[in-house]
Design a protein around this motif. Structure first.
Motif, PDB file in Angstrom:
ATOM      1  N   PHE A  71      24.517  32.043  10.048  1.00  0.00           N
ATOM      2  CA  PHE A  71      24.327  33.398   9.545  1.00  0.00           C
ATOM      3  C   PHE A  71      24.780  33.472   8.093  1.00  0.00           C
ATOM      4  N   LEU A  72      25.960  32.910   7.800  1.00  0.00           N
ATOM      5  CA  LEU A  72      26.478  32.978   6.434  1.00  0.00           C
ATOM      6  C   LEU A  72      25.634  32.145   5.473  1.00  0.00           C
ATOM      7  N   THR A  73      25.147  31.003   5.938  1.00  0.00           N
ATOM      8  CA  THR A  73      24.307  30.144   5.095  1.00  0.00           C
ATOM      9  C   THR A  73      23.023  30.884   4.711  1.00  0.00           C
ATOM     10  N   LEU A  80      26.208  32.489   1.561  1.00  0.00           N
ATOM     11  CA  LEU A  80      27.667  32.600   1.508  1.00  0.00           C
ATOM     12  C   LEU A  80      28.279  31.327   2.077  1.00  0.00           C
ATOM     13  N   ARG A  81      29.478  31.025   1.642  1.00  0.00           N
ATOM     14  CA  ARG A  81      30.219  29.877   2.174  1.00  0.00           C
ATOM     15  C   ARG A  81      31.293  30.396   3.120  1.00  0.00           C
ATOM     16  N   PHE A  82      31.813  29.489   3.935  1.00  0.00           N
ATOM     17  CA  PHE A  82      32.916  29.901   4.807  1.00  0.00           C
ATOM     18  C   PHE A  82      33.930  28.783   4.924  1.00  0.00           C
ATOM     19  N   LYS A  83      35.123  29.182   5.248  1.00  0.00           N
ATOM     20  CA  LYS A  83      36.206  28.230   5.465  1.00  0.00           C
ATOM     21  C   LYS A  83      37.059  28.754   6.610  1.00  0.00           C
ATOM     22  N   VAL A  84      37.297  27.886   7.602  1.00  0.00           N
ATOM     23  CA  VAL A  84      38.177  28.262   8.716  1.00  0.00           C
ATOM     24  C   VAL A  84      39.608  28.031   8.239  1.00  0.00           C
ATOM     25  N   VAL A  85      40.378  29.099   8.165  1.00  0.00           N
ATOM     26  CA  VAL A  85      41.741  29.008   7.644  1.00  0.00           C
ATOM     27  C   VAL A  85      42.801  29.048   8.736  1.00  0.00           C
ATOM     28  N   ASP A  86      42.428  29.492   9.909  1.00  0.00           N
ATOM     29  CA  ASP A  86      43.411  29.596  10.988  1.00  0.00           C
ATOM     30  C   ASP A  86      42.691  29.646  12.320  1.00  0.00           C
ATOM     31  N   SER A  87      43.436  29.299  13.373  1.00  0.00           N
ATOM     32  CA  SER A  87      42.900  29.482  14.720  1.00  0.00           C
ATOM     33  C   SER A  87      43.995  30.069  15.583  1.00  0.00           C
ATOM     34  N   LEU A  88      43.624  30.980  16.408  1.00  0.00           N
ATOM     35  CA  LEU A  88      44.514  31.634  17.366  1.00  0.00           C
ATOM     36  C   LEU A  88      43.961  31.360  18.748  1.00  0.00           C
ATOM     37  N   PHE A  89      44.723  31.707  19.768  1.00  0.00           N
ATOM     38  CA  PHE A  89      44.182  31.566  21.113  1.00  0.00           C
ATOM     39  C   PHE A  89      44.265  32.895  21.828  1.00  0.00           C
ATOM     40  N   GLN A  90      43.100  33.380  22.247  1.00  0.00           N
ATOM     41  CA  GLN A  90      43.020  34.599  23.047  1.00  0.00           C
ATOM     42  C   GLN A  90      42.245  34.261  24.310  1.00  0.00           C
ATOM     43  N   GLU A 104      27.357  33.027  -2.802  1.00  0.00           N
ATOM     44  CA  GLU A 104      28.217  31.858  -2.907  1.00  0.00           C
ATOM     45  C   GLU A 104      29.709  32.183  -2.742  1.00  0.00           C
ATOM     46  N   ARG A 105      30.024  33.384  -2.346  1.00  0.00           N
ATOM     47  CA  ARG A 105      31.410  33.761  -2.086  1.00  0.00           C
ATOM     48  C   ARG A 105      31.878  33.043  -0.823  1.00  0.00           C
ATOM     49  N   THR A 106      33.145  32.650  -0.755  1.00  0.00           N
ATOM     50  CA  THR A 106      33.710  32.008   0.428  1.00  0.00           C
ATOM     51  C   THR A 106      34.303  33.081   1.339  1.00  0.00           C
TER      52      THR A 106
END
Length: 192
Positions: free
Chosen positions: A1-3, A7-17, A39-41
């Motif tokens: 979707f972002l591509t 737009l770019r994306f970066k996974v910065v964290d992961s949580l568990f739910q 091109e925003r991240t």
């Protein structure tokens, strides 16, 4: 979707739910519907595929209620309650994970189920039944406590005006040096 939106994306964290599928986006920055340049991240927090690990707390010798609160604070769940003869009623005697005893400090997954072995308050030590005949209710209670027994049902005969001074004339089980009962058990008394 972002591509597709350039737009770019970066996974910065992961949580568990527990209620979310692994890989589901939980949070993003900037927020949804924000206006951004191409091109925003976009920084993402996703749901982890495995729960985080926690160290098993020490529940030995705490009450069931305390153990339940401690487990909840660590993100763990109470499983089966197994009762074993012990004078300490509802005190935790052992903590089990997947059928085996687990030591405090061992790492396990958050959300794990912990079975608790609790004292039944009865003990496995047998004591002779003391003779309570001729004693008042208060005296009988004192003797029973001294024998690590409890008072059961108190049957008061009709016509008794002052149950505090009435005397025991019968008890169940009967007094006996040979007849033994477990510590913590109750003795019923009849007073008149």
């Amino acid at each position: 979707f972002l591509t597709d939106k350039h737009l770019r994306f970066k996974v910065v964290d992961s949580l568990f739910q527990v209620d979310q599928s692994p890989g589901t986006v939980l949070e993003q920055d900037p927020a949804p519907d924000s206006k951004v340049k191409e091109e925003r991240t976009i920084y993402l927090t996703v749901n982890s595929s495995q729960p985080p690990k926690v160290r098993m707390p020490n529940l030995i010798d705490v009450s069931y209620r305390q153990a339940e609160a401690i487990l909840e604070s660590f993100g763990l769940k109470v499983g089966q309650l197994i009762y074993r003869p012990d004078l300490a009623r509802n005190a935790v005697l052992d903590q089990n994970y997947k059928g085996s005893s687990i030591l405090p400090g061992k790492e396990i997954f958050k959300g794990s189920v912990i079975d608790l072995v609790l004292g039944d308050g009865m003990g496995n030590t047998e004591v002779p039944v003391p003779d309570l005949s001729g004693l008042t209710r208060g005296e009988a209670l004192f003797v029973l406590k001294g024998s690590s027994l409890t008072i059961g049902t108190v049957h008061v005969d009709p016509g008794v005006r002052d149950s505090g001074s009435a005397k025991v004339y019968k008890q169940i089980p009967e007094a006996s040096e040979e007849g033994m009962i477990n510590q913590g058990e109750a003795v019923d008394i009849f007073i008149r």
